[in-house]
Design a protein around this motif. Structure first.
Motif, PDB file in Angstrom:
ATOM      1  N   THR A   9      78.852  23.487  70.032  1.00  0.00           N
ATOM      2  CA  THR A   9      78.178  24.356  70.984  1.00  0.00           C
ATOM      3  C   THR A   9      77.438  25.504  70.304  1.00  0.00           C
ATOM      4  O   THR A   9      76.668  26.209  70.948  1.00  0.00           O
ATOM      5  CB  THR A   9      79.188  24.930  71.988  1.00  0.00           C
ATOM      6  N   GLU A  10      77.666  25.705  69.006  1.00  0.00           N
ATOM      7  CA  GLU A  10      77.002  26.798  68.308  1.00  0.00           C
ATOM      8  C   GLU A  10      75.558  26.429  68.002  1.00  0.00           C
ATOM      9  O   GLU A  10      75.223  25.284  67.738  1.00  0.00           O
ATOM     10  CB  GLU A  10      77.741  27.111  67.003  1.00  0.00           C
ATOM     11  N   ARG A  11      74.722  27.464  68.007  1.00  0.00           N
ATOM     12  CA  ARG A  11      73.317  27.251  67.670  1.00  0.00           C
ATOM     13  C   ARG A  11      73.179  27.090  66.166  1.00  0.00           C
ATOM     14  O   ARG A  11      73.701  27.901  65.396  1.00  0.00           O
ATOM     15  CB  ARG A  11      72.476  28.433  68.161  1.00  0.00           C
ATOM     16  N   LEU A  12      72.473  26.047  65.750  1.00  0.00           N
ATOM     17  CA  LEU A  12      72.332  25.757  64.335  1.00  0.00           C
ATOM     18  C   LEU A  12      71.322  26.712  63.706  1.00  0.00           C
ATOM     19  O   LEU A  12      70.183  26.799  64.171  1.00  0.00           O
ATOM     20  CB  LEU A  12      71.888  24.307  64.150  1.00  0.00           C
ATOM     21  N   PRO A  13      71.691  27.438  62.658  1.00  0.00           N
ATOM     22  CA  PRO A  13      70.736  28.326  61.988  1.00  0.00           C
ATOM     23  C   PRO A  13      69.533  27.550  61.468  1.00  0.00           C
ATOM     24  O   PRO A  13      69.649  26.389  61.067  1.00  0.00           O
ATOM     25  CB  PRO A  13      71.555  28.923  60.843  1.00  0.00           C
ATOM     26  N   ALA A  14      68.391  28.205  61.464  1.00  0.00           N
ATOM     27  CA  ALA A  14      67.148  27.540  61.078  1.00  0.00           C
ATOM     28  C   ALA A  14      67.220  26.881  59.700  1.00  0.00           C
ATOM     29  O   ALA A  14      66.755  25.744  59.540  1.00  0.00           O
ATOM     30  CB  ALA A  14      65.984  28.531  61.138  1.00  0.00           C
ATOM     31  N   PRO A  15      67.788  27.530  58.660  1.00  0.00           N
ATOM     32  CA  PRO A  15      67.832  26.857  57.348  1.00  0.00           C
ATOM     33  C   PRO A  15      68.608  25.543  57.389  1.00  0.00           C
ATOM     34  O   PRO A  15      68.210  24.561  56.752  1.00  0.00           O
ATOM     35  CB  PRO A  15      68.527  27.891  56.453  1.00  0.00           C
ATOM     36  N   SER A  16      69.700  25.510  58.140  1.00  0.00           N
ATOM     37  CA  SER A  16      70.481  24.271  58.237  1.00  0.00           C
ATOM     38  C   SER A  16      69.736  23.205  59.030  1.00  0.00           C
ATOM     39  O   SER A  16      69.763  22.021  58.694  1.00  0.00           O
ATOM     40  CB  SER A  16      71.842  24.553  58.886  1.00  0.00           C
ATOM     41  N   ALA A  23      74.676  16.925  53.397  1.00  0.00           N
ATOM     42  CA  ALA A  23      74.797  17.486  54.739  1.00  0.00           C
ATOM     43  C   ALA A  23      75.928  18.499  54.833  1.00  0.00           C
ATOM     44  O   ALA A  23      75.854  19.452  55.614  1.00  0.00           O
ATOM     45  CB  ALA A  23      75.017  16.360  55.746  1.00  0.00           C
ATOM     46  N   SER A  24      76.976  18.309  54.035  1.00  0.00           N
ATOM     47  CA  SER A  24      78.134  19.202  54.109  1.00  0.00           C
ATOM     48  C   SER A  24      77.806  20.618  53.653  1.00  0.00           C
ATOM     49  O   SER A  24      78.526  21.559  53.995  1.00  0.00           O
ATOM     50  CB  SER A  24      79.290  18.643  53.263  1.00  0.00           C
ATOM     51  N   ALA A  25      76.728  20.758  52.886  1.00  0.00           N
ATOM     52  CA  ALA A  25      76.337  22.087  52.412  1.00  0.00           C
ATOM     53  C   ALA A  25      75.647  22.907  53.498  1.00  0.00           C
ATOM     54  O   ALA A  25      75.437  24.112  53.327  1.00  0.00           O
ATOM     55  CB  ALA A  25      75.418  21.949  51.198  1.00  0.00           C
ATOM     56  N   THR A  26      75.282  22.283  54.593  1.00  0.00           N
ATOM     57  CA  THR A  26      74.656  22.998  55.709  1.00  0.00           C
ATOM     58  C   THR A  26      75.744  23.526  56.642  1.00  0.00           C
ATOM     59  O   THR A  26      76.919  23.235  56.497  1.00  0.00           O
ATOM     60  CB  THR A  26      73.730  22.077  56.505  1.00  0.00           C
ATOM     61  N   GLN A  27      75.314  24.301  57.634  1.00  0.00           N
ATOM     62  CA  GLN A  27      76.229  24.785  58.654  1.00  0.00           C
ATOM     63  C   GLN A  27      76.224  23.881  59.884  1.00  0.00           C
ATOM     64  O   GLN A  27      76.733  24.251  60.936  1.00  0.00           O
ATOM     65  CB  GLN A  27      75.866  26.211  59.053  1.00  0.00           C
ATOM     66  N   ALA A  28      75.665  22.708  59.733  1.00  0.00           N
ATOM     67  CA  ALA A  28      75.545  21.785  60.865  1.00  0.00           C
ATOM     68  C   ALA A  28      76.879  21.147  61.197  1.00  0.00           C
ATOM     69  O   ALA A  28      77.725  20.928  60.324  1.00  0.00           O
ATOM     70  CB  ALA A  28      74.519  20.703  60.545  1.00  0.00           C
ATOM     71  N   SER A  29      77.066  20.826  62.467  1.00  0.00           N
ATOM     72  CA  SER A  29      78.247  20.077  62.881  1.00  0.00           C
ATOM     73  C   SER A  29      78.153  18.653  62.357  1.00  0.00           C
ATOM     74  O   SER A  29      77.073  18.160  62.002  1.00  0.00           O
ATOM     75  CB  SER A  29      78.349  20.049  64.406  1.00  0.00           C
ATOM     76  N   VAL A  30      79.281  17.976  62.332  1.00  0.00           N
ATOM     77  CA  VAL A  30      79.299  16.579  61.899  1.00  0.00           C
ATOM     78  C   VAL A  30      78.381  15.742  62.781  1.00  0.00           C
ATOM     79  O   VAL A  30      77.638  14.887  62.294  1.00  0.00           O
ATOM     80  CB  VAL A  30      80.738  16.036  61.917  1.00  0.00           C
ATOM     81  N   ARG A  31      78.407  15.990  64.063  1.00  0.00           N
ATOM     82  CA  ARG A  31      77.580  15.202  64.986  1.00  0.00           C
ATOM     83  C   ARG A  31      76.098  15.369  64.670  1.00  0.00           C
ATOM     84  O   ARG A  31      75.336  14.394  64.648  1.00  0.00           O
ATOM     85  CB  ARG A  31      77.850  15.596  66.436  1.00  0.00           C
ATOM     86  N   ASP A  32      75.668  16.597  64.416  1.00  0.00           N
ATOM     87  CA  ASP A  32      74.256  16.820  64.081  1.00  0.00           C
ATOM     88  C   ASP A  32      73.891  16.116  62.779  1.00  0.00           C
ATOM     89  O   ASP A  32      72.786  15.574  62.643  1.00  0.00           O
ATOM     90  CB  ASP A  32      73.961  18.316  63.975  1.00  0.00           C
ATOM     91  N   CYS A  33      74.801  16.126  61.818  1.00  0.00           N
ATOM     92  CA  CYS A  33      74.547  15.438  60.551  1.00  0.00           C
ATOM     93  C   CYS A  33      74.387  13.934  60.765  1.00  0.00           C
ATOM     94  O   CYS A  33      73.502  13.305  60.164  1.00  0.00           O
ATOM     95  CB  CYS A  33      75.680  15.704  59.563  1.00  0.00           C
ATOM     96  N   LEU A  34      75.220  13.377  61.636  1.00  0.00           N
ATOM     97  CA  LEU A  34      75.125  11.941  61.912  1.00  0.00           C
ATOM     98  C   LEU A  34      73.840  11.610  62.657  1.00  0.00           C
ATOM     99  O   LEU A  34      73.237  10.551  62.425  1.00  0.00           O
ATOM    100  CB  LEU A  34      76.327  11.468  62.718  1.00  0.00           C
ATOM    101  N   LEU A  35      73.421  12.475  63.558  1.00  0.00           N
ATOM    102  CA  LEU A  35      72.146  12.252  64.245  1.00  0.00           C
ATOM    103  C   LEU A  35      71.000  12.204  63.248  1.00  0.00           C
ATOM    104  O   LEU A  35      70.103  11.357  63.353  1.00  0.00           O
ATOM    105  CB  LEU A  35      71.903  13.362  65.275  1.00  0.00           C
TER     106      LEU A  35
END
Length: 234
Positions: free
Chosen positions: A7-14, A147-159
């Motif tokens: 539910t968190e907003r993904l920071p632009a760099p990620s 992908a793990s180096a970003t602040q993205a959720s696992v779901r966003d990484c899989l997308l």
């Protein structure tokens, strides 16, 4: 690293990093593989947009969701927790479930290329790079590292992983069927509609439920190795 909530907003760099990882311009050579599609065109008469589209949707749900996407999900968590034993197990599973030599070549070559890109980007830590040196890296596991180096959720990484796969496969269909660009965009739109459910399925799989059983894909990949004329490496 704290795993973010969906539910968190993904920071632009990620967000930009995920877009980068999904881009066909990423120098990993994904554009040079069709993953059996070219052999399907040659051997089984995939001569229309509908047939090619159905094939790719089936491949998304029957192989990618049940195999590589599930591996990426587990590997992201393992990288973030520094669980090197777990990563070695996941990497070995990917290698052992590639049923044709060219599919094994693909995951190895793309994994090595992405690892080289990561070294140039300086986003992975030295202990992580040392861990990669201890195993023949596969693409899903190295993608998970990036992908793990970003602040993205696992779901966003899989997308991102799934959409990058979809773009490469659609371009393979456009070239090998062949199809027009508008037909390719229609197939990509259909895949984009299907990707979220495939990702959700992959995230819910336990290790005992992960699988790579796709006998027709394995047969076509083996036939592709000796195909008389071909555009792609798989």
């Amino acid at each position: 690293m704290r795993a973010p909530k969906d539910t968190e907003r993904l920071p632009a760099p990620s967000l930009l990093q995920l877009i980068w990882l999904a881009s066909p311009a990423l120098p990993v050579g994904g554009f040079s593989y069709s993953e059996g599609l070219e052999a399907f065109v040659e051997r089984a008469g995939a001569a229309t947009e509908t047939i090619a589209s159905d094939w790719l949707v089936d491949q998304l749900h029957l192989t990618l969701a049940r195999g590589d996407l599930a591996v990426v999900a587990k590997a992201i968590a393992a990288w973030r927790h520094g669980d090197l034993q777990r990563l070695g197990e996941l990497n070995a599973w990917v290698l052992h479930t590639r049923e044709a030599s060219e599919l094994r070549l693909q995951t190895g070559q793309m994994g090595q290329s992405l690892l080289l890109w990561l070294r140039n980007q300086a986003t992975a830590t030295q202990p992580q790079l040392d861990a990669c040196a201890q195993m023949p890296p596969t693409y899903p596991v190295i993608f998970a590292l990036a992908a793990s180096a970003t602040q993205a959720s696992v779901r966003d990484c899989l997308l991102a992983f799934a959409f990058g796969w979809a773009e490469n496969m659609v371009q393979a269909a456009v070239k090998s069927v062949p199809l027009g660009q508008n037909a390719g965009q229609r197939i990509l739109a259909r895949l984009a509609d299907e990707i979220p459910s495939a990702v959700d399925h992959a995230m819910g799989l336990m290790d005992s439920e992960r699988q790579a059983f796709a006998p027709m894909l394995a047969i076509l990949s083996s036939q592709h190795e000796t195909q008389y004329s071909r555009l792609f490496r798989s």
